[in-house]
Write a protein that holds these residues in place. Structure first.
Motif, PDB file in Angstrom:
ATOM      1  N   LEU A  74      26.689 -23.724  26.311  1.00  0.00           N
ATOM      2  CA  LEU A  74      26.609 -21.772  27.091  1.00  0.00           C
ATOM      3  C   LEU A  74      27.372 -21.962  28.570  1.00  0.00           C
ATOM      4  CD1 LEU A  74      24.413 -19.483  25.235  1.00  0.00           C
ATOM      5  CD2 LEU A  74      27.360 -20.186  24.078  1.00  0.00           C
ATOM      6  N   MET A  75      26.609 -22.841  29.576  1.00  0.00           N
ATOM      7  CA  MET A  75      26.485 -22.453  30.799  1.00  0.00           C
ATOM      8  C   MET A  75      27.474 -23.685  31.710  1.00  0.00           C
ATOM      9  SD  MET A  75      25.375 -19.497  31.882  1.00  0.00           S
ATOM     10  CE  MET A  75      25.215 -19.845  33.596  1.00  0.00           C
ATOM     11  N   SER A  76      27.740 -24.357  30.796  1.00  0.00           N
ATOM     12  CA  SER A  76      28.512 -26.128  31.019  1.00  0.00           C
ATOM     13  C   SER A  76      29.822 -26.352  31.599  1.00  0.00           C
ATOM     14  CB  SER A  76      28.265 -27.099  29.679  1.00  0.00           C
ATOM     15  OG  SER A  76      29.522 -28.076  30.218  1.00  0.00           O
ATOM     16  N   GLU A  77      30.450 -26.161  32.399  1.00  0.00           N
ATOM     17  CA  GLU A  77      31.634 -26.278  32.790  1.00  0.00           C
ATOM     18  C   GLU A  77      32.162 -27.285  32.789  1.00  0.00           C
ATOM     19  OE1 GLU A  77      30.971 -24.236  37.501  1.00  0.00           O
ATOM     20  OE2 GLU A  77      29.838 -23.720  36.283  1.00  0.00           O
ATOM     21  N   ASP A  78      32.068 -28.446  31.868  1.00  0.00           N
ATOM     22  CA  ASP A  78      32.567 -29.677  31.524  1.00  0.00           C
ATOM     23  C   ASP A  78      33.050 -30.499  32.743  1.00  0.00           C
ATOM     24  OD1 ASP A  78      32.359 -28.581  28.830  1.00  0.00           O
ATOM     25  OD2 ASP A  78      34.080 -27.783  28.849  1.00  0.00           O
ATOM     26  N   TRP A  79      31.942 -30.486  33.399  1.00  0.00           N
ATOM     27  CA  TRP A  79      32.488 -31.975  34.361  1.00  0.00           C
ATOM     28  C   TRP A  79      31.264 -32.657  34.970  1.00  0.00           C
ATOM     29  CZ3 TRP A  79      28.566 -31.529  38.235  1.00  0.00           C
ATOM     30  CH2 TRP A  79      28.123 -30.571  38.152  1.00  0.00           C
ATOM     31  N   ALA A  80      32.222 -34.008  35.205  1.00  0.00           N
ATOM     32  CA  ALA A  80      30.383 -35.194  35.581  1.00  0.00           C
ATOM     33  C   ALA A  80      31.385 -35.683  36.240  1.00  0.00           C
ATOM     34  CB  ALA A  80      29.996 -36.083  33.819  1.00  0.00           C
ATOM     35  N   GLY A  81      29.902 -36.430  37.202  1.00  0.00           N
ATOM     36  CA  GLY A  81      30.719 -37.132  38.124  1.00  0.00           C
ATOM     37  C   GLY A  81      30.727 -38.336  38.090  1.00  0.00           C
ATOM     38  N   ASP A  82      30.861 -39.586  38.503  1.00  0.00           N
ATOM     39  CA  ASP A  82      31.256 -41.339  37.625  1.00  0.00           C
ATOM     40  C   ASP A  82      29.849 -41.777  38.445  1.00  0.00           C
ATOM     41  OD1 ASP A  82      33.828 -41.541  37.015  1.00  0.00           O
ATOM     42  OD2 ASP A  82      34.927 -41.624  38.701  1.00  0.00           O
ATOM     43  N   SER A  83      30.256 -40.840  40.179  1.00  0.00           N
ATOM     44  CA  SER A  83      28.231 -41.069  40.566  1.00  0.00           C
ATOM     45  C   SER A  83      27.292 -41.262  40.438  1.00  0.00           C
ATOM     46  CB  SER A  83      28.888 -40.704  42.473  1.00  0.00           C
ATOM     47  OG  SER A  83      28.289 -41.313  43.133  1.00  0.00           O
ATOM     48  N   PRO A  84      26.485 -41.889  41.462  1.00  0.00           N
ATOM     49  CA  PRO A  84      25.122 -41.577  40.415  1.00  0.00           C
ATOM     50  C   PRO A  84      24.140 -40.420  41.394  1.00  0.00           C
ATOM     51  CG  PRO A  84      24.779 -43.708  41.491  1.00  0.00           C
ATOM     52  CD  PRO A  84      26.644 -43.594  41.299  1.00  0.00           C
ATOM     53  N   VAL A  85      25.311 -39.806  42.660  1.00  0.00           N
ATOM     54  CA  VAL A  85      25.364 -39.810  43.995  1.00  0.00           C
ATOM     55  C   VAL A  85      25.954 -38.756  44.344  1.00  0.00           C
ATOM     56  CG1 VAL A  85      25.219 -39.435  46.572  1.00  0.00           C
ATOM     57  CG2 VAL A  85      24.398 -41.587  45.611  1.00  0.00           C
ATOM     58  N   MET A  86      24.851 -36.911  44.625  1.00  0.00           N
ATOM     59  CA  MET A  86      26.088 -35.885  44.195  1.00  0.00           C
ATOM     60  C   MET A  86      24.963 -35.450  45.764  1.00  0.00           C
ATOM     61  SD  MET A  86      24.934 -32.277  42.330  1.00  0.00           S
ATOM     62  CE  MET A  86      25.479 -33.467  40.507  1.00  0.00           C
ATOM     63  N   LYS A  87      26.261 -35.154  46.667  1.00  0.00           N
ATOM     64  CA  LYS A  87      26.647 -34.585  47.684  1.00  0.00           C
ATOM     65  C   LYS A  87      25.756 -32.726  47.486  1.00  0.00           C
ATOM     66  CE  LYS A  87      27.060 -38.447  50.184  1.00  0.00           C
ATOM     67  NZ  LYS A  87      26.223 -38.633  50.668  1.00  0.00           N
ATOM     68  N   PRO A  88      25.385 -32.772  48.524  1.00  0.00           N
ATOM     69  CA  PRO A  88      24.919 -30.914  48.435  1.00  0.00           C
ATOM     70  C   PRO A  88      26.269 -30.252  48.392  1.00  0.00           C
ATOM     71  CG  PRO A  88      24.116 -32.228  50.355  1.00  0.00           C
ATOM     72  CD  PRO A  88      25.027 -33.202  49.675  1.00  0.00           C
ATOM     73  N   GLU A  89      27.640 -30.353  49.073  1.00  0.00           N
ATOM     74  CA  GLU A  89      28.202 -29.590  48.514  1.00  0.00           C
ATOM     75  C   GLU A  89      29.190 -29.686  47.340  1.00  0.00           C
ATOM     76  OE1 GLU A  89      30.098 -34.194  51.082  1.00  0.00           O
ATOM     77  OE2 GLU A  89      28.802 -32.087  50.512  1.00  0.00           O
ATOM     78  N   GLN A  90      29.069 -31.139  46.317  1.00  0.00           N
ATOM     79  CA  GLN A  90      29.267 -30.776  44.882  1.00  0.00           C
ATOM     80  C   GLN A  90      28.486 -30.043  43.606  1.00  0.00           C
ATOM     81  OE1 GLN A  90      29.130 -35.025  45.620  1.00  0.00           O
ATOM     82  NE2 GLN A  90      30.968 -34.969  44.911  1.00  0.00           N
ATOM     83  N   ARG A  91      27.224 -29.911  44.640  1.00  0.00           N
ATOM     84  CA  ARG A  91      26.504 -29.278  43.461  1.00  0.00           C
ATOM     85  C   ARG A  91      27.167 -27.810  43.302  1.00  0.00           C
ATOM     86  NH1 ARG A  91      21.711 -32.665  46.679  1.00  0.00           N
ATOM     87  NH2 ARG A  91      21.457 -29.933  47.623  1.00  0.00           N
TER      88      ARG A  91
END
Length: 197
Positions: A74-91
């Motif tokens: 229900l909350m999914s925004e249908d996005w996913a990252g190629d990288s195993p790393v997530m930066k603060p501004e991407q959260r």
């Protein structure tokens, strides 16, 4: 050498309201039928489906269970990252206001959303005096670590008060809820499996 992160997108994400309406129609339920099963008014459900109101975490769980879906879908925004790393501004952050509108709970995603994913991590940011409005239960397991502030955790009939540095674990089928009894914001690293939010 670090790989540049690219975000995959499937287009404009559907809103929570659109997803709720779709799930209800798939189940061939009227607003009145759904409202009766989750114990709320038709007008409130209508507002949810039109993105004119936001559900509490507990209400979202009730809706997902009744509609035979998950909070994550229900909350999914249908996005996913190629990288195993997530930066603060991407959260991404999801905010849930209390009914009295005087405080709320915010979830900050620590993991990319992947359809069918088995693990999810968030930081629960709980404002002073805020508590979940009812105990919830679902399938899975949960663990957490209090980063700052005070957390009052209820599992079944027992309640624990945790402080920064304390951790916890419990199977999600046990009724559970939490609150921030302190005077400052509480932050908890919270991990669920399977994906819940």
């Amino acid at each position: 050498m670090k790989k540049k992160t690219d975000l995959k997108s499937t287009g404009t994400p559907a809103s929570l309201g659109m997803r709720l309406r779709h799930a209800r129609l798939v189940r061939e339920m009227t607003l009145k039928q759904l409202a009766s099963q989750v114990n709320c008014s038709e007008s409130f459900l209508s507002k949810l489906e039109n993105d004119a109101a936001n559900p509490s975490l507990t209400m979202l769980h009730h809706l997902a269970k009744t509609l035979e879906t998950s909070v994550s879908d229900l909350m999914s925004e249908d996005w996913a990252g190629d990288s195993p790393v997530m930066k603060p501004e991407q959260r991404h952050r999801k905010r849930f206001l209390q009914r009295n509108k005087k405080g709320g709970i915010e979830l900050e995603n620590l993991t990319w959303h992947h359809k069918g994913g088995l693990l999810q991590g968030d930081i629960h940011i709980i404002e002073p005096g805020v508590k979940s409005d009812a105990l919830i239960e679902h399938q899975g397991e949960e663990m957490g670590y209090v980063l700052e502030g005070v957390l009052e955790l209820r599992i079944g009939e027992e309640t624990w008060q945790l402080e920064a540095g304390d951790s916890f674990y419990f199977p999600s089928h046990l009724p559970h809820g939490y609150s921030n009894p302190g005077k400052s914001v509480t932050k908890v690293l919270w991990v669920n499996t399977p994906v819940t939010f």
